[in-house]
Design an enzyme around this catalytic site. Sequence first.
Site, mmCIF file in Angstrom:
data_model
loop_
_atom_site.group_PDB
_atom_site.id
_atom_site.type_symbol
_atom_site.label_atom_id
_atom_site.label_comp_id
_atom_site.label_asym_id
_atom_site.label_seq_id
_atom_site.Cartn_x
_atom_site.Cartn_y
_atom_site.Cartn_z
ATOM 1 N N SER A 198 34.966 72.915 47.228
ATOM 2 C CA SER A 198 33.884 71.918 47.235
ATOM 3 C C SER A 198 33.549 71.408 48.619
ATOM 4 C CB SER A 198 34.258 70.748 46.333
ATOM 5 O OG SER A 198 34.314 71.209 45.008
ATOM 6 N N HIS A 256 29.276 64.058 34.496
ATOM 7 C CA HIS A 256 28.983 62.926 35.366
ATOM 8 C C HIS A 256 27.735 62.182 34.933
ATOM 9 C CE1 HIS A 256 31.610 65.347 38.030
ATOM 10 N NE2 HIS A 256 32.014 64.137 38.437
ATOM 11 N N CYS A 290 30.277 66.538 41.972
ATOM 12 C CA CYS A 290 29.750 67.078 40.720
ATOM 13 C C CYS A 290 29.333 68.539 40.901
ATOM 14 C CB CYS A 290 28.557 66.236 40.265
ATOM 15 S SG CYS A 290 27.798 66.915 38.780
#
Lengths: 634, 363
Positions: free
Chosen positions: A330, A373, A386
Site C-alpha cells: 500500500s 470503509h 482503502c
Amino acid sequence: MRLPPRTIFDIKQFDKDMNAFEGRYKRCTLLLLLVFMILISRLWYLQIYKGDELRAKSESNRLRVLRIQAPRGRVFDRNGRILTGVKPYFNVCIVREDVRDMEGLITRLAGLLGEDEADIRASLYQGSKQPLYMPIAIKRDIDWETLSKISARLIYLPGVVIDVAPGREYPYGPVAPHLIGYLGEISEDDIKNNLYPGARPGDMVGKSGVEGRYNSELAGVPGKRIVEVDVKGGLVKELEETPPEAGDDIYLTIDLDLQMAAEEAMKDKIGAAVVLDPNSGEILAMVSSPGFDPGIFAKGLTTEEWKALNDPLYRPLFNKAIQGTYAPGSTFKIVMAAAALEENVINENKTFFCPGFFKFGNRDYRCWKKEGHGSTNLYRALAESCDVYFYNVGLKLGIDKIAKYAKLFGLGEKTGIDLPNEAAGTIASSEWKKKRFKSKWYEGETLSISIGQGYNTVTPIQMARLIAAVANGGILYRPNYIEKITGPDGTIEARFKKDQQGIIPVSESNLRLIQNGLIGVVEDDRGTAKVCRIKGITIAGKTGTAQVIRQAKRKEDEKMNWKYRDHAWFVAYAPAEAPKLAIAVLIEHGGHGGSAAAPVARAIIERWLQMQGPRPQDSPERTAGLDPAPAHQG
Amino acid sequence: MFDRKVFLHLDWWLLGYMAIIMIIGVINLNSASTAGSYYQWKQAQWYAAGTVFMLLCIIFDYRVLASHAVHIYILTVVLLLLVIFVGKSVSGSQRWIPLGFFNLQPSEFAKLSTVIVVSSYFYHNEKPSYGIKDLIRPTLLMAVPFFLIFRQPDLGTALLVLLIMASIILVAGLRWTSILTIATACIAAAPLAWKLMKPYQRERIKIFLNPESDPLGSGYHIIQSKIAIGSGQLFGKGYMAGTQAHLDFLPEVHTDFAFSIWAEEWGFIGAFILLSVYFLIIARGLQIASQSKERFGSFLAFGITAMLFWQAVINICMVTGLMPVVGIPLPMISYGGSSVITTMIGVGLLINIKSRRFIFDSK
C-alpha cells in the site's frame, strides 16, 4: 755422423725421426688457437653482446623491492565518531624456506593455535605459488594469549614468523556492516582481473561497502624499501626507502546514534531500514538485518561461519536496503494518489463507496477491511488505506499512466547510490508485459498494481527516496552516504554535494493533499499506523503489506507458515511540518506494516527526538499507554 | 745426474706465466672467499707447496719416470682403491683420502700418472703409426683407474683421463682407418654410456641442453654463472664488487666457478688476460713437446699440455654455458690443493723436459 742411441735409466737419449712430430705439433697449435678464439668469442657474446641484458638480470637478482604497508584510512560517522579504526593484527606466518621439518611444524602449530592441520595445509597450499621466502599467513589476528604462547616458542619453531599487519577495529561493534563493508584476503581471481591495482597475494582488501568502493582511497600508497639481498632473500643492506602514505579518512553521512537505534529496533527481524535527510538525500542510517561482524573475515572464516553468512533465508551478507526487491504494497498508494490527482481522475472531495470488495469481471477484489470503509474520500483512502478506492482510481488511470508516474517517482530504476549491486526493481506497463511475457495486459492486473501487489517491485532505498521527496516538496535527491574524504593530514580532498535527480510530478496543492493523508495515517485515530504516534511531533507515513503468496490462497497470517507471511512496509517522515527524517522500513515476513514495520520507524524518530535535547514533556506513560496494535491491512 | 746446464736453460717464461697466474689466483680467491673462509691464504700455501714440488720436478732427469711408469701406475691404482675404503665423502661422491692436514684427491694425480704411463707405453712400443690392436693394452691398463674414478663418481675427471690418453695416442700417430673405426664405435656405444651414468649426471646433460627448463634446480648454476660473466661487461663490476658471487647467487664460486667471479669483476678485459695466460702456457707446452729430442719427453710434455688444455677449456666452456657442468676445476685458479700440486708438478716436468733438451746435443 750418427751414433747409436745411448740409454740411461733404460731409455734412449734421443730419437732419430722426431721431425715427424713437428707437423703434428703445429697442427695442435693451430687447433689451440682455434679453440681459444671460440672461447674469446663466447666471452664476447656474453659480456659485450649480451652484457646489458645480463647486467640487468644481475641487478634484479640482487635488488628486491619490499613493500611497506600503508596504514588504512578510517571511517567516521557524520559527527566524527570512529566507526572503523585501525589496530595491528598479529598474523602467524610460515616462511617455507626456513622450515626444517614441515610435517612436525604443522602438527605443533595446529596444537598451539587450536587449528585443524587441514586448515593449515590449505593456507599453505594457497600460498604455494609464491616464492619460498614469502611468509604465508596461517592464522590471522591471533589474540594476546596465543601471541605470547607462540612468541615464547619461536626459537623452537624454525620457519614461523609473527607478521604485524594493519587491521580493522570496530570501537562500537559491528555497526552498519553492509555499508562499511569488510576486508578480506585478496583472491586469485581479484589478482587476475586486477581489481585492486598494486595489491599482492596475501593482502587484505576491501571486499564490499565503503571498504570495497573506496578501497584505493582507504588503502593509501604503500611505501617501498629497496634492499640488497643474498640468494636466500636475506637482507644485506638497505639502499633506499620511500615511506608509505596513509590512506584517506572517510566521513560518512551516517549518524551513529540513529544507526544504532535502527539496528536495535531491527534486531531479530529480517529486513531493511533506511533513514534519509529529506533535504539532501544524505543517508543517516542504513540497516540490513541480520547484520554480521566484519571482523571475522580478517581472521579467516570457519565452515560454520561461512554457512551462517550464506543462509538462504536470512542472507546476512545481502544488503537488503539496496539489493532487496519487494512488492511496494500500500505504500504504492502514494504514487496512485499523485497520479490520480494530476490526471484529474479525482479531486480532494471525490468519493468512492467501499463495501469491502470490488466487483470486476466475475471476481470480487477484496478490501483489507471486510466490512468496508463506506463512502471514502482521498484523505480517508490514504489514512485508512482503502483498497477499493484505489481499485477505482487505478482502472480510471490505466496501467501505463500508473507506470509513468511510478517511474517519475524514481521506482523501477536504480537510485544511483554509490554502491555496487544495487537492484532496480520492476515497474510493470503494458509494453513491459509484452516484452517480458509476450502477452497483453489485463485490467484485472491493473487492480493488483493499484494496491501495490503484482509485478511491481521496489527496493527500500527507492521508497526512502520517494517518501523524502514527498516530505521535501518534491525533489528526488540521489541517496548519498559520503560526507567528505580527508587526507591523512586532515585536508579535505572531496566533499559531497546533494545531487538533485528529479522532481516528482505533483503540484504543490496536490502534494499537500497527499501529505495530509499521510499525516492521517499516523495521527488520525483511524489511521493504520497510529502505533507510531509520538507526543510532541507530527509524523506522516504510509503502511504497506507486500503479499508473498496470492491473496486467494491466504489464511489468517498467524496460522500461516512463517515464510509465507507477508512483508511489512512502513515509510514515514517527521516532523511533518519541517521534515528532518525520511524513513523506509521493510520487515520480511513481518505481517502488517502498521504492527511490524512502524515501531521501527517510531524507535528511530524517538531517538532523533532525544538527540534534539531534553524534552521534559516526554514521559514514560506516553508510550506505555498505547493500545496493542490492531491488525491493519496496509 | 745434476747438471749445471739445466739451470741455465730453465724456462723463465713459463715460470713467469705461472707467477702471473698465481697472483691472479690469490687476488680472485680473496674476492671469492666468504666470511670466515680464507681460501686465498690456503691457496697461497698450496702454491708454496706446489712451487716446492715444481722445483723438485726440475732437479731429476725426467726420463727416470719412463722406467718407473709401472710403479707410478700401481701407486695410482692403490690410492684410488684406498679412496673406496677410507675415502671421505662430500655431497654424494667419495673422492678424498683424509690425511689430517690435507685431503688427498688421488684422481687429480691420476691425470698425471695417465700422462706418464701412456707416454711410457708409446715410447717403449715405438712404431711409425699405430692401429687398433696396439691400443688394446694401454686401454685395458687405463680402464682400471678410469672405472675407479668413474664410480666415485667423478665423471669429469674420468673423461679427462680418457681425453688425455686419446690426445697422446693421436699425437703418437694413429692410422686414419683406426680413428674412423673408434669414432664409429664411440657413437654406437653412446646409449650404453647413457645407461651407465648416474641419474644426476644424466640430469646435468639434459639441463645443459636446456638450462631454462629448471631455473631453480640444476639449471640454476649455468644460468647464474652466465649472468655473472655477462654482467661483467667490458670492464667488470670492479674488484670485490661482483654481486652475483658476493650475494651467493653463484654457487661453488671458489672452486668450479672461480672463472665466473673473475669475469664478473674484471670484465671481458680481465677474462681475456687470463685466457691469454693459459694460451701462452699451453702454447709453451706444445713448443717444449715439439723441441724435445726424444719421444718420451715429447709425449710427456704433450700429455701434460693436453691435461692443462682440456681442464682449462672444459672449465671455461662449462661456466660459459658451452658444456654441461661436469665439475672440472680451472687449473691454478680453482681452489684445491691436489689440483694445484698436480698442475705445478706437471709444469715442473715441462720445465725439466725443456731444460734437458740440450743434454743430447753435440754427441
